[in-house]
Design an enzyme around this catalytic site. Structure first.
Site, PDB file in Angstrom:
ATOM      1  N   GLY A 238       0.824  -1.205   0.000  1.00 13.50           N
ATOM      2  CA  GLY A 238       0.000   0.000   0.000  1.00 13.50           C
ATOM      3  C   GLY A 238       0.857   1.252   0.000  1.00 13.50           C
TER       4      GLY A 238
ATOM      5  N   ASP B 103       0.720   5.670   1.529  1.00 11.10           N
ATOM      6  CA  ASP B 103      -0.006   6.742   2.224  1.00 11.10           C
ATOM      7  C   ASP B 103      -0.333   7.894   1.287  1.00 11.10           C
ATOM      8  OD1 ASP B 103       0.028   5.621   4.948  1.00 11.10           O
ATOM      9  OD2 ASP B 103       2.184   5.729   4.648  1.00 11.10           O
TER      10      ASP B 103
ATOM     11  N   GLY C 281       3.198   4.944   7.118  1.00 11.15           N
ATOM     12  CA  GLY C 281       2.160   5.276   8.086  1.00 11.15           C
ATOM     13  C   GLY C 281       1.974   4.173   9.118  1.00 11.15           C
TER      14      GLY C 281
ATOM     15  N   GLU D 136       9.669  -2.473   4.262  1.00 10.97           N
ATOM     16  CA  GLU D 136       8.934  -2.314   2.991  1.00 10.97           C
ATOM     17  C   GLU D 136       9.870  -1.897   1.867  1.00 10.97           C
ATOM     18  OE1 GLU D 136       4.494  -1.124   4.646  1.00 10.97           O
ATOM     19  OE2 GLU D 136       5.932   0.482   4.311  1.00 10.97           O
TER      20      GLU D 136
HETATM   21  C1  5RP Z   1       2.848   0.859   6.298  1.00  8.70           C
HETATM   22  C2  5RP Z   1       2.567   1.502   4.990  1.00  8.70           C
HETATM   23  C3  5RP Z   1       1.225   1.279   4.407  1.00  8.70           C
HETATM   24  O1  5RP Z   1       1.381   0.713   3.149  1.00  8.70           O
HETATM   25  C4  5RP Z   1       0.515   2.583   4.305  1.00  8.70           C
HETATM   26  O2  5RP Z   1       0.465   3.155   5.591  1.00  8.70           O
HETATM   27  C5  5RP Z   1      -0.916   2.402   3.754  1.00  8.70           C
HETATM   28  O3  5RP Z   1      -1.706   1.791   4.707  1.00  8.70           O
HETATM   29  P1  5RP Z   1      -3.232   1.465   4.443  1.00  8.70           P
HETATM   30  O4  5RP Z   1      -3.276   0.441   3.371  1.00  8.70           O
HETATM   31  O5  5RP Z   1      -3.715   0.940   5.765  1.00  8.70           O
HETATM   32  O6  5RP Z   1      -3.926   2.730   4.052  1.00  8.70           O
HETATM   33  O7  5RP Z   1       3.367   2.190   4.405  1.00  8.70           O
HETATM   34  O8  5RP Z   1       4.108   1.219   6.785  1.00  8.70           O
END
Ligand code: 5RP
Length: 230
Positions: A83, A85, A97, A104
């Site tokens: 995913g 942010d 986030g 990642e």
């Molecule tokens: C986690 C991330 C996530 O991919 C990002 O926060 C998106 O999260 P979500 O799919 O809950 O909106 O970078 O470190």
């Protein structure tokens, strides 16, 4: 922010998965949808090996029957799905986030293809409304906070609900850096941040993303190389 839109984006990405693939498996609520959909395929007989980007995702994979490996055993991945942010028109991302940005980025960097799944709330003209997570060595907190303020950020140490500094899966701290929607040149800022002593990794992902599956309602749009298609 629509959960169905996230699930639709995840279902488009799961279509890329083929038998025998080595997969990077992302973190967050959109990645959780991907993991659930992947588990359906695995439980129907598909064979894949996965590298998870967080303890959370690893635990979910284990629970759903997805076989995990490590980058020690499997240093080259075919595809990573995660995913974001925020993303801009050049497919630059803000990630972290959920606090998993370091693993990642390592996993995305080990993959031949990195594909992002997101709902429409993540699409922006200019990055920076979402505070940029920067993973740091705790000792460097104060000097880094001053440097980052000089760069225009309002800096907050991420904390747990109990008030303790949040620890990443690699046991570092995270500074959430609110630049405002003003990051006009993400690759240049990324280079500057990487040069600061005490920065372990930052949440700008530039030049890594092959395409974005953008869920909106029950539709999925593909954004790749600046072009958009349904
Ligand atoms: C986690 C991330 C996530 O991919 C990002 O926060 C998106 O999260 P979500 O799919 O809950 O909106 O970078 O470190």
């Amino acid at each position: 922010m629509s959960d169905e839109a996230k699930r639709m984006a995840a279902s488009a990405a799961v279509e890329l998965v083929q038998d025998g693939m080595r997969l990077g498996i992302g973190t967050g609520s959109t990645a959780d949808h991907f993991i659930h959909l992947l588990a359906q395929r695995v439980n129907a007989g598909m064979s894949i090996s996965g590298v998870a980007t967080s303890e959370h995702s690893a635990e979910l994979c284990h629970r759903l029957g997805i076989t995990l490996t490590s980058l020690d055993e499997t240093p080259n991945l075919d595809l990573a799905v995660d995913g974001a942010d925020e993303f801009d028109g050049a497919l630059n991302l803000i990630k972290g986030g959920g606090g998993a940005l370091l693993r990642e980025k390592i996993v995305a960097g080990a993959a031949a293809r990195f594909v992002v799944i997101a709902d429409a709330s993540k699409q922006v003209a200019v990055l920076g409304a979402f505070p940029l997570p920067i993973e740091i060595i705790p000792m460097a907190r104060q000097p880094l906070s001053l440097r980052l303020a000089d760069l225009g950020a309002a800096v907050t140490l991420r904390r747990t609900a109990g008030g303790e500094p949040f620890r990443s899966d690699e046991n570092h701290w995270i500074l959430d850096c609110a630049f405002g929607p003003s990051i006009m040149d993400p690759p240049s800022l990324a280079q500057t941040l990487s040069s600061l002593p005490g920065v372990v990794e930052h949440g700008l992902f530039c030049g890594m993303t092959e395409r974005i599956f953008l869920g909106s309602g029950d539709q999925v749009t593909v954004i790749a190389d600046g072009s958009i298609s349904d």
